[in-house]
Design an enzyme around this catalytic site. Structure first.
Site, mmCIF file in Angstrom:
data_model
loop_
_atom_site.group_PDB
_atom_site.id
_atom_site.type_symbol
_atom_site.label_atom_id
_atom_site.label_comp_id
_atom_site.label_asym_id
_atom_site.label_seq_id
_atom_site.Cartn_x
_atom_site.Cartn_y
_atom_site.Cartn_z
ATOM 1 N N ASP A 108 0.823 -1.213 0.000
ATOM 2 C CA ASP A 108 0.000 0.000 0.000
ATOM 3 C C ASP A 108 0.856 1.261 0.000
ATOM 4 O OD1 ASP A 108 1.008 -0.132 2.551
ATOM 5 O OD2 ASP A 108 -0.917 0.113 3.580
ATOM 6 N N HIS A 348 -13.322 9.732 -39.643
ATOM 7 C CA HIS A 348 -14.323 10.141 -38.658
ATOM 8 C C HIS A 348 -15.493 9.161 -38.598
ATOM 9 C CE1 HIS A 348 -14.312 13.218 -42.127
ATOM 10 N NE2 HIS A 348 -14.855 12.109 -42.581
#
Length: 454
Positions: A108, A348
């Site tokens: 951690d 596109h």
């Protein structure tokens, strides 16, 4: 001088009660990767012979995550969380006969730098035990390191410290390095005669000093020792990770036009002279080669972008997307598990999934590879120098040959041979004057409806 043999122990057994989560604490993500992976990656810099992760809460999940990072990682389970020394002791059956050094990290605490660990290993030549310390801006209740130069005399817990000792700002991170056999010997002597009834790893320093052995302190920046116990600390860790990643990218010759809006993952790789526009998110597994450009508002994960390619704005690249040199992927394009060869242009409004597109092919606006039949995924193959007309639906499995064309609006359900034109749409029928008559009819119907309601 050759590097000593090193083993690595990563403590990852904590439940993380204050995270208020079903997920084991070390599996919460920073930089799109479990915190555990950060610790393992830092330890990797030492080229350890063996790596042992000590799991507890959610042990199976932790083990899967550890082995996803490196399948050679060994996992042991601390069934009862009785303190850090007790956790280290769980690794003894695997490492008791291991030669060289052992370094203990925490799952951690994601920000320990590789160079810090290297410095600890170097100091081991002068000290039997080396502890990692930091100068705290607000020492609070951290354990204090009482030193003479780099020599560590003792670790004093805040509750046991005198006023003079509490004034010390050099604090204990918990990271420790020692010769493997010595560490396990000292750990076996640690007792639990304290208010919590736990076995503390820090007690090995006093035990070593009592045997006439020396202890030393390697000092790092406080930010390296940032631990995560709450969601607020997780957010702070994410911010620190992104700060570091942005600074590293800029230092490595990457242009970030709005650095604070770019988000990196642990394994993001950007080549020199890459350009990244604002509001770009990198998920796991992204490589961007030198000279490529990622324009604004793109989301990328699991993809490879080659030199000279441009992506975006507003593009999404998903796992398996492979863009060769000088490929252009424009706005509102999604690529998934597809290879685009050199010079392909996808301007596109397109979806390419489970596909291969040959070099210098043009994909028109609105093209979709219809790859999913509700059960299985199917592939689309498009040859080199092909032209796919706008609004083409490619119903996979299907292929379009080299230098072939599809007409705009086509639904392609059969293979198209090389150099052929495929038209797959209904024939246009034109009715002169019908538009005017239809509008008159519609207006009359509307007016009649209004009269009927009065």
């Amino acid at each position: 001088m050759s590097r000593p043999t090193v083993s690595l122990i990563v403590l990852a057994a904590g439940q993380g009660t204050r995270m208020n989560s079903d997920l084991p604490k070390v599996l919460h993500r920073v930089g799109a990767a479990p915190m555990l992976h950060h610790a393992l990656r830092a330890g990797q810099s030492l080229e350890p012979e063996r790596v042992v992760v000590v799991a507890g809460h959610g042990a199976e999940q932790v083990a899967r995550a550890a082995r996803a990072f490196d399948e050679t990682v060994e996992v042991v389970v601390q069934a009862e969380q009785l303190g850090t020394a007790h956790a280290v002791a769980q690794a003894a059956p695997l490492l008791a006969d291991a030669p060289g050094e052992v370094v203990v990290l925490y799952g951690d605490t994601p920000f320990i730098r590789p160079e810090t660990l290297e410095r600890m290993i170097e100091m081991r030549a002068r000290h039997a035990v080396v502890v990692l310390g930091f100068e705290a801006a607000d020492p609070g209740r951290y354990g204090r390191l009482v030193t003479r130069g780099e020599d560590l005399d003792r670790i004093v817990e805040w509750k046991d410290a005198t006023d003079e000792e509490r004034a010390i700002t050099l604090c204990n991170s918990g990271v420790i390095c020692a010769e493997t056999h010595l560490l396990f010997s000292l750990v076996s002597e640690v007792g639990n005669a304290n208010a919590a009834g736990e076995y503390y790893l820090t007690d090995v320093v006093a035990l070593a000093r009592a045997k006439g052995l020396s202890a030393g302190v390697a000092i790092c920046d406080e930010a390296e020792t940032l631990g995560v116990n709450t969601r607020a600390q997780l957010a702070a860790a994410e911010a620190e990770f992104q700060r570091r990643a942005r600074a590293a990218a800029l230092e490595d010759g990457v242009t970030l036009t709005a650095p604070d809006t770019v988000f990196f993952a642990l394994d993001t790789f950007l080549g020199r002279d890459a350009i990244v526009g604002p509001n770009v998110v990198f998920g796991p597994g992204v490589t961007v080669e030198s000279g490529a450009e990622i324009r604004a508002f793109c989301h990328l994960e699991g993809c490879h972008i080659s030199r000279g390619a441009t992506v975006g704005p507003f593009a999404r690249l998903r796992p398996g997307a492979e863009l060769a040199e000088d490929v252009h992927v424009g706005n509102f394009v999604e690529i998934k598990n597809a290879v685009l060869d050199e010079g392909v242009k996808v301007g596109h409004l397109t979806y390419l999934g489970d596909a291969h597109v040959g070099e210098h092919t043009n994909i028109g606006a609105g093209t979709v590879t219809c790859n999913y039949d509700g059960v299985n995924k199917h592939r689309t193959e498009i040859g080199a120098h092909a032209f796919i007309g706008s609004d083409t639906m490619l119903v996979a499995p299907v292929s379009v040959g080299a230098r072939a064309m599809t007409a705009s609006g086509s639904v392609i359900t059969e293979d198209v041979p090389a150099e052929a034109l495929a038209v797959g749409r209904a024939r246009q029928v034109t009715k002169p004057g019908l538009a005017t008559r239809l509008m008159e009819m519609f207006r009359a119907a509307r007016d009649a409806s209004k009269k009927g309601t009065n």
